[in-house]
Design an enzyme around this catalytic site. Structure first.
Site, PDB file in Angstrom:
ATOM      1  N   ILE A  84       0.884  -1.165   0.000  1.00 35.58           N
ATOM      2  CA  ILE A  84       0.000   0.000   0.000  1.00 35.58           C
ATOM      3  C   ILE A  84       0.920   1.213   0.000  1.00 35.58           C
ATOM      4  O   ILE A  84       1.892   1.264   0.760  1.00 35.58           O
ATOM      5  CB  ILE A  84      -0.950  -0.002   1.219  1.00 35.58           C
ATOM      6  CG1 ILE A  84      -1.890   1.218   1.185  1.00 35.58           C
ATOM      7  CG2 ILE A  84      -0.201  -0.070   2.533  1.00 35.58           C
ATOM      8  CD1 ILE A  84      -2.960   1.181   2.278  1.00 35.58           C
ATOM      9  N   SER A  85       0.671   2.167  -0.871  1.00 36.48           N
ATOM     10  CA  SER A  85       1.593   3.279  -1.077  1.00 36.48           C
ATOM     11  C   SER A  85       1.682   4.198   0.133  1.00 36.48           C
ATOM     12  O   SER A  85       0.769   4.277   0.962  1.00 36.48           O
ATOM     13  CB  SER A  85       1.178   4.096  -2.305  1.00 36.48           C
ATOM     14  OG  SER A  85       1.286   3.339  -3.487  1.00 36.48           O
TER      15      SER A  85
END
Length: 247
Positions: free
Chosen positions: A96-97
């Site tokens: 997840i960024s």
């Protein structure tokens, strides 16, 4: 909106979040952590202002970053770190960024309530959820079937009815729903995929990391004018997982 009014908005936002964390901690145990995340995003925006072309991100983006429950989009083992300003593993070699990067990519798209957006790389569904708060429809493609199924179920459970997820190779886009007002790619490609350029509406924007896994990647902004001509601009050096598929 002026810089002064933007700053005032953010002060009010952070104060209200802090108050919510103090008064309603039992209802929102992540309130204080979300407020801290917002402050860190703002600090990063100021630090990189010369690159992103502004000292503060759109207040609408910041309000949504402060509201969307990132802890719902990370594995249980990572929830204690959900509001740290860094990427987290979500399985299958994916992440997840970093929240700051999510905020910048969303800001750069300049989408509105009537926009239709294509996302390449659903992952956990977090970026799609952020976009869904702004736009009419989000079409998101994920090549890993298990991630696509989990993200679709999660987004439905959280009430994001304007997001549609499917399994597929995002390099080729989603032609049936093109053209798109905005396209966001959440994995690094070796080049800008021609099918995505074709599916970008005149006047639209695409934000995409470009570069190989062992080289410096650049977050690129692609703009298509009303005559269909495109221009690109480097925004930031970044580090994304590679875009996979049959391209």
């Amino acid at each position: 909106m002026s810089r002064k009014s933007t700053g005032a908005f953010l002060v009010i936002l952070l104060l209200s979040m802090a108050a919510g964390g103090a008064v309603g901690a039992a209802d929102d145990p992540y309130g204080a952590a979300r407020a801290k995340m917002v402050r860190e995003i703002e600090e990063d925006a100021r630090r990189t202002s010369e690159r992103i072309g502004k000292t503060a991100l759109d207040p609408r983006v910041m309000e949504i970053m402060a509201r969307v429950p990132r802890h719902e989009f990370v594995p249980a083992a990572e929830r204690a770190y959900a509001y740290e300003n860094r990427p987290l593993p979500i399985g299958y070699g994916q992440t997840i960024s970093q929240p700051y990067i999510v905020a910048v990519m969303t800001d750069l798209l300049k989408v509105g309530s009537e926009s239709t957006v294509l996302e390449v790389g659903t992952g956990s569904g977090y970026q799609a959820a952020i976009l869904a708060e702004f736009v009419r429809s989000v079409y998101s493609i994920e090549i890993i079937e298990a991630l696509a199924e989990t993200a679709a179920e999660r987004l439905k459970r959280l009430g994001y009815d304007n997001v549609r997820v499917r399994t597929g190779d995002g390099y080729h886009g989603w032609k049936e729903h093109a053209p798109f007002d905005g396209i966001v790619v959440t994995a690094a490609a070796g080049h800008i995929p021609p099918p995505l350029l074709d599916q970008l509406k005149p006047g639209g924007r695409m934000i995409i990391p470009v570069g190989g896994p062992f080289f410096v990647q650049q977050l690129m902004l692609v703009e298509k004018d009303e005559q269909g001509r495109t221009r690109t601009r480097q925004i930031l050096p970044v580090a994304f997982v590679p875009l996979t598929g049959g391209h």
